[in-house]
Design a protein around this motif. Structure first.
Motif, short mmCIF file in Angstrom:
data_model
loop_
_atom_site.label_atom_id
_atom_site.label_comp_id
_atom_site.label_asym_id
_atom_site.label_seq_id
_atom_site.Cartn_x
_atom_site.Cartn_y
_atom_site.Cartn_z
N GLU A 200 0.83 -1.21 0.00
CA GLU A 200 0.00 0.00 0.00
C GLU A 200 0.86 1.26 0.00
O GLU A 200 0.54 2.24 -0.66
CB GLU A 200 -0.94 0.00 1.21
CG GLU A 200 -2.07 -1.00 1.11
CD GLU A 200 -2.81 -1.20 2.42
OE1 GLU A 200 -3.83 -1.92 2.42
OE2 GLU A 200 -2.37 -0.66 3.45
N VAL B 207 2.18 1.75 -3.53
CA VAL B 207 1.11 2.29 -4.38
C VAL B 207 0.90 3.77 -4.09
O VAL B 207 0.77 4.60 -5.00
CB VAL B 207 -0.20 1.50 -4.17
CG1 VAL B 207 -1.37 2.21 -4.84
CG2 VAL B 207 -0.06 0.08 -4.71
N MET B 208 0.86 4.11 -2.81
CA MET B 208 0.63 5.50 -2.43
C MET B 208 1.71 6.42 -3.00
O MET B 208 1.40 7.47 -3.57
CB MET B 208 0.62 5.63 -0.91
CG MET B 208 0.38 7.06 -0.41
SD MET B 208 0.72 7.28 1.34
CE MET B 208 2.52 7.16 1.35
N LEU C 231 1.22 6.94 -6.69
CA LEU C 231 0.07 7.79 -6.94
C LEU C 231 0.39 9.25 -6.66
O LEU C 231 0.01 10.15 -7.41
CB LEU C 231 -1.12 7.35 -6.08
CG LEU C 231 -1.76 6.00 -6.43
CD1 LEU C 231 -2.78 5.61 -5.37
CD2 LEU C 231 -2.42 6.05 -7.81
N ASN D 269 -3.57 4.74 -12.30
CA ASN D 269 -3.68 3.35 -11.80
C ASN D 269 -3.01 2.36 -12.75
O ASN D 269 -2.30 1.44 -12.31
CB ASN D 269 -5.16 2.97 -11.63
CG ASN D 269 -5.83 3.71 -10.48
OD1 ASN D 269 -5.16 4.22 -9.59
ND2 ASN D 269 -7.15 3.75 -10.50
N ILE E 114 -4.62 -2.63 -8.18
CA ILE E 114 -4.17 -1.30 -7.77
C ILE E 114 -5.35 -0.48 -7.25
O ILE E 114 -5.22 0.27 -6.26
CB ILE E 114 -3.47 -0.57 -8.93
CG1 ILE E 114 -2.21 -1.32 -9.33
CG2 ILE E 114 -3.14 0.88 -8.53
CD1 ILE E 114 -1.21 -1.53 -8.20
N LYS E 115 -6.50 -0.62 -7.88
CA LYS E 115 -7.69 0.11 -7.43
C LYS E 115 -8.06 -0.30 -6.00
O LYS E 115 -8.47 0.53 -5.18
CB LYS E 115 -8.86 -0.13 -8.37
CG LYS E 115 -8.72 0.57 -9.71
CD LYS E 115 -9.95 0.30 -10.60
CE LYS E 115 -9.83 1.04 -11.92
NZ LYS E 115 -11.00 0.79 -12.81
N HIS F 242 -5.93 -1.52 -3.71
CA HIS F 242 -4.90 -0.94 -2.84
C HIS F 242 -5.14 0.56 -2.65
O HIS F 242 -5.00 1.09 -1.54
CB HIS F 242 -3.50 -1.17 -3.42
CG HIS F 242 -3.02 -2.58 -3.31
ND1 HIS F 242 -3.08 -3.30 -2.14
CD2 HIS F 242 -2.42 -3.39 -4.22
CE1 HIS F 242 -2.57 -4.51 -2.33
NE2 HIS F 242 -2.16 -4.59 -3.60
N ARG F 243 -5.50 1.23 -3.73
CA ARG F 243 -5.74 2.67 -3.66
C ARG F 243 -6.89 2.98 -2.69
O ARG F 243 -6.81 3.91 -1.89
CB ARG F 243 -6.05 3.21 -5.05
CG ARG F 243 -6.40 4.70 -5.07
CD ARG F 243 -6.54 5.21 -6.48
NE ARG F 243 -6.92 6.63 -6.50
CZ ARG F 243 -6.66 7.46 -7.50
NH1 ARG F 243 -6.03 7.00 -8.58
NH2 ARG F 243 -7.03 8.71 -7.44
N VAL G 264 -5.62 2.63 0.81
CA VAL G 264 -4.77 3.77 1.15
C VAL G 264 -5.61 4.97 1.52
O VAL G 264 -5.38 5.63 2.55
CB VAL G 264 -3.81 4.11 -0.01
CG1 VAL G 264 -3.13 5.45 0.25
CG2 VAL G 264 -2.78 3.02 -0.20
N MET G 265 -6.60 5.27 0.71
CA MET G 265 -7.44 6.45 0.95
C MET G 265 -8.20 6.31 2.27
O MET G 265 -8.35 7.28 3.02
CB MET G 265 -8.42 6.65 -0.21
CG MET G 265 -7.76 6.81 -1.57
SD MET G 265 -6.75 8.29 -1.73
CE MET G 265 -7.98 9.48 -2.22
N LEU H 285 -7.10 12.45 -4.21
CA LEU H 285 -5.65 12.33 -4.37
C LEU H 285 -4.96 13.63 -3.96
O LEU H 285 -3.88 13.60 -3.37
CB LEU H 285 -5.32 11.98 -5.82
CG LEU H 285 -3.84 11.75 -6.13
CD1 LEU H 285 -3.26 10.63 -5.27
CD2 LEU H 285 -3.66 11.44 -7.61
#
Length: 206
Positions: free
Chosen positions: A145, A148-149, A152, A158, A172-173, A175-176, A179-180, A188
């Motif tokens: 994560e 990925v962060m 981004l 993505n 990735i979506k 994981h995103r 993260v959010m 973002l």
């Protein structure tokens, strides 16, 4: 934690006079007759500001300022001195002093400096608390994560992140989204701001 004015001066008459002045102005005052006494008090990370005599035996004001810097103290330092000159004042300011006043100090000038210094300390403490909260959120991320962060935050889409990490966009979506949620942001742009608060970008970056 209520802010206090920490007074450090080896002259008892000065210490008493300044204590009376600042208490009359509505401040909570904690007086110390030496720099070592202040360091031993455990108040180096207290809320408020430090009004500090420059010339003192055993440990002078500049040495105390350096000791506080080594402890990452957030206390703004206001120097008071009857022996200072321009060079000493410049050196104190370069070392991070908030202000440099000469004795006998003007009452209103001192009170004004204390008000501003306490506000500076409040802002610094708020910023440190905010950074601590953000760092706790970052610590909750898994290694993937976090990868990925960072990609981004660099501005990658993505699909580009998936390609760089050798996986598919759907993963990735997921994981995103994690993260959010963990970083407690909805966009973002907000995520970038949080990351920059902890790790400011280099000049010219992004």
């Amino acid at each position: 934690m209520s802010p206090r004015v920490f007074l450090v001066d080896d002259q008892s008459a000065v210490l008493k006079a300044l204590s009376r002045l600042l208490r009359a102005a509505g401040f909570e005052v904690a007086p110390f007759d030496s720099a070592l006494a202040f360091l031993d008090s455990g108040e180096s990370d207290g809320a408020g500001c430090l009004v500090l005599d420059l010339a003192m035996p055993d440990m002078d004001g500049m040495a105390l300022q350096q000791a506080l810097a080594a402890r990452a103290s957030l206390l703004p330092v206001i120097f008071l001195t009857g022996h200072g000159d321009i060079a000493t004042g410049v050196q104190a300011m370069k070392s991070g002093a908030f202000d440099f006043l000469t004795k006998p100090v003007d009452d209103e000038q001192l009170i004004g400096a204390v008000v501003e210094a306490i506000e500076r300390n409040r802002q610094r403490r708020d910023q440190r608390a905010q950074r601590g909260e953000i760092e706790a959120r970052l610590a909750s991320l898994t290694p993937r994560e976090r990868e990925v962060m960072h990609l981004l935050v660099e501005g990658k889409l993505n699909k580009q992140v998936a390609g760089e990490l050798g996986t598919v966009e759907k993963t990735i979506k997921v994981h995103r989204a994690h993260v959010m949620a963990k970083m407690q942001v909805r966009s973002l742009t907000a995520l970038v701001r949080l990351v920059d608060l902890v790790n400011p970008p280099a000049p010219g970056a992004r």
